[in-house]
Every structure is written in structure tokens, then in C-alpha cells.
Motif scaffolding. Structure first.
Motif, short mmCIF file in Angstrom:
data_model
loop_
_atom_site.label_atom_id
_atom_site.label_comp_id
_atom_site.label_asym_id
_atom_site.label_seq_id
_atom_site.Cartn_x
_atom_site.Cartn_y
_atom_site.Cartn_z
N ARG A 98 39.75 43.96 44.15
CA ARG A 98 39.22 44.87 43.13
C ARG A 98 39.44 46.34 43.46
O ARG A 98 39.57 47.17 42.56
N LYS A 151 48.08 49.97 32.78
CA LYS A 151 46.95 49.98 33.70
C LYS A 151 47.39 49.78 35.15
O LYS A 151 46.55 49.53 36.02
N SER A 158 38.50 47.54 37.54
CA SER A 158 38.16 48.22 36.29
C SER A 158 38.62 47.43 35.06
O SER A 158 38.28 47.79 33.93
N LEU A 159 39.39 46.39 35.27
CA LEU A 159 39.89 45.61 34.15
C LEU A 159 38.80 44.75 33.53
O LEU A 159 37.82 44.38 34.19
N ALA A 160 38.97 44.43 32.26
CA ALA A 160 38.10 43.46 31.61
C ALA A 160 38.35 42.08 32.22
O ALA A 160 39.41 41.82 32.81
N PHE A 161 37.38 41.18 32.08
CA PHE A 161 37.48 39.87 32.71
C PHE A 161 38.76 39.13 32.31
O PHE A 161 39.46 38.57 33.14
N GLN A 163 41.56 40.35 31.32
CA GLN A 163 42.72 41.00 31.93
C GLN A 163 42.84 40.63 33.40
O GLN A 163 43.96 40.50 33.92
N GLU A 193 41.00 34.74 23.27
CA GLU A 193 41.68 34.97 24.55
C GLU A 193 42.11 33.66 25.19
O GLU A 193 43.14 33.60 25.85
#
Length: 263
Positions: A98, A151, A158-161, A163, A193
Motif C-alpha cells: 500500500r 494513477k 489510495s486506490l478504490a477496492f 482498482q 465491477e
């Protein structure tokens, strides 16, 4: 990314057994995965699916049995050696770095194919820099493919889940696998998704990727899989095409229920 197609069985599992402190997690399991197919493994929690994946990837050592990849036994090889031979995986619980950037996460997967040694890097040998630039270019190409290039420099955390799920897939592909082990790729994803993930897997398979898929989303399993293996208490209770498994009385009542009828 185009993955060379083999013929015949790419993965062979023969009499695989795994016991933990007297508890049998996988019991005398045998099956094959043909090159170029998507094979799903389904079953309730505790059926042995994750243990099976861990044994194939090299995280868990079998108590008994054999695992062959492209005709050669790999069950005694460490994880990195199996990865070099062409086995890559994603995880049910995301294993993302992360604090590292999105690009660096994918490059971690690519480093498996690198030739530079620690000593050559410390000595700043020119070939090391060239290799690193090539790895970065490959990683960026994967990010472009999956819509994450913008990105690339951001922290992966910082990404959405959803992503992050795609990022982990890109990192696995960076190692140029021939067999992709996908552990619940749709888990936690909303309907749209999950459908997009299914289409991504289908596209990879069209390019030649062989996929072994563990998934609870029966809509995805039934639409994607060429073949389905059903486990219960570490044992195989059914195996066949989606239609064959869909009509199997024990599978229908125990695992699929109305969802199988409506899929």
C-alpha cells in the motif's frame, strides 16, 4: 499480452492430500487443467479451496500426492521457482504494497523475470538501468491495459477496492505466467465491477491464458468456466462442464440452489 498456447494438460494434480494436526483439509484429490481453459473450483467455506491453491503455489507443502506443471513435478519446488516456471496467483485477501506506488507494485511482479543481481545494481552496471527501464515500460503497458496508468505514481493504498483488485491482477500478469490462479477475484465487488472483472478474465483467456479460478460468484463461474471442480470437505464431489455441474443433484442442493437455476 499474448501467452503461448500449449497442448494437453498444463496442470496435473494427483492424489493430493494435506493434513493439519490430524485434520484433513484436502483428501486424495486428483484433477487436471487443460492448457488454454478456464477451470473453476467451487464449494462451501472450509471445502479446501484455499489450501489447494496454497499447495499449487508452493505456500503449503502437501502431506501426500504430486503436482505436475507442464509435465514436470513442482510440488517440491519453492514458491519463487514455481513462479519462474509460469505459475502466478492473486489472493482472496489483497496482498498489495500500500505504501508503494501503483507502478512499483506491478514492477515487483516483473522483477521475477529480471537478470540483474544485487551486486550489479550496487555497481551501477549499465545493463541494470536498461533492464529497469524495460520493466517499467512493461508495467506501464499493463496499467494502460487496465485503465490505471493515470494513477501510476499514486500510493497503491489510495486506490478504490476494485482498482486494487485490478492492480493485483496486473502484478500477477507482469511475471508472464502460463497458469493464473485467481482466488475469489470478484469478492467484495459490486455487480457491475464483478461483470467487468469477468470480462477481463475472459479476454485474458482469449489471449491464451490458462486460468484456475476459485470463486463464490456463481454467475461468474457459470458464464466463464470451461470446466468446474466441486469440493466438499477436501474431496471432489463433482466435476464437469457448467451444464453438467448445474444438473448434479448434490451440487445443486448443497451449493448452488436457486442461483444455479437463474444464472
Amino acid at each position: 499480452m499474448n501467452t503461448p498456447r500449449s497442448t494437453g494438460d498444463l496442470l496435473e494434480v494427483e492424489g493430493l492430500t494435506c493434513r493439519f494436526a490430524g485434520v484433513t483439509a484436502v483428501d486424495d484429490l486428483s484433477f487436471r487443467v487443460k492448457a488454454g481453459e478456464i477451470k473453476a473450483v467451487i464449494g462451501p467455506n472450509g471445502a479446501g479451496k484455499s489450501t489447494l491453491f496454497n499447495m499449487i503455489a508452493g505456500v503449503t507443502r502437501p502431506t501426500d500426492g504430486a503436482i505436475k506443471f507442464d509435465g514436470a513435478r513442482v510440488d517440491r519446488l519453492p514458491t519463487h521457482a514455481r513462479a519462474r516456471r509460469g505459475i502466478a496467483r492473486t489472493f482472496q485477501n489483497l496482498q498489495i504494497f500500500r505504501e508503494m506506488s501503483v507502478l512499483e507494485n506491478v514492477m515487483v511482479g516483473r522483477h521475477l523475470r529480471g537478470r540483474a543481481t544485487t551486486l550489479s545494481a550496487l555497481l551501477h552496471i549499465p545493463s541494470v538501468g536498461a533492464e529497469e527501464r524495460a520493466m517499467e515500460a512493461t508495467a506501464m503497458a499493463l496499467l494502460e491495459r487496465f485503465g490505471l496508468a493515470a494513477k501510476a505514481g499514486l500510493p497503491a493504498g489510495s486506490l478504490a477496492f476494485g482498482q486494487m483488485k485490478v492492480l493485483e491482477l496486473a502484478r500477477a500478469l507482469a511475471s508472464e505466467p502460463r497458469l493464473l490462479l485467481l482466488d475469489e477475484p470478484a469478492a467484495g465487488l459490486p455487480h457491475a465491477e464483478a461483470d467487468k472483472m469477468a470480462e477481463t478474465i475472459r479476454d485474458l483467456n482469449r489471449d491464451g491464458m490458462t486460468v484456475l479460478l476459485v470463486e463464490h460468484n456463481m454467475r461468474m463461474v457459470m458464464s466463464l468456466s470451461h470446466d468446474i471442480l466441486v469440493l466438499n470437505n477436501g474431496r471432489r464431489i463433482a466435476e464437469g462442464t457448467a451444464e453438467e455441474v448445474r444438473c448434479h443433484p448434490e451440487v445443486l442442493s448443497a451449493y448452488l440452489g436457486e442461483e444455479a437455476v437463474d444464472a
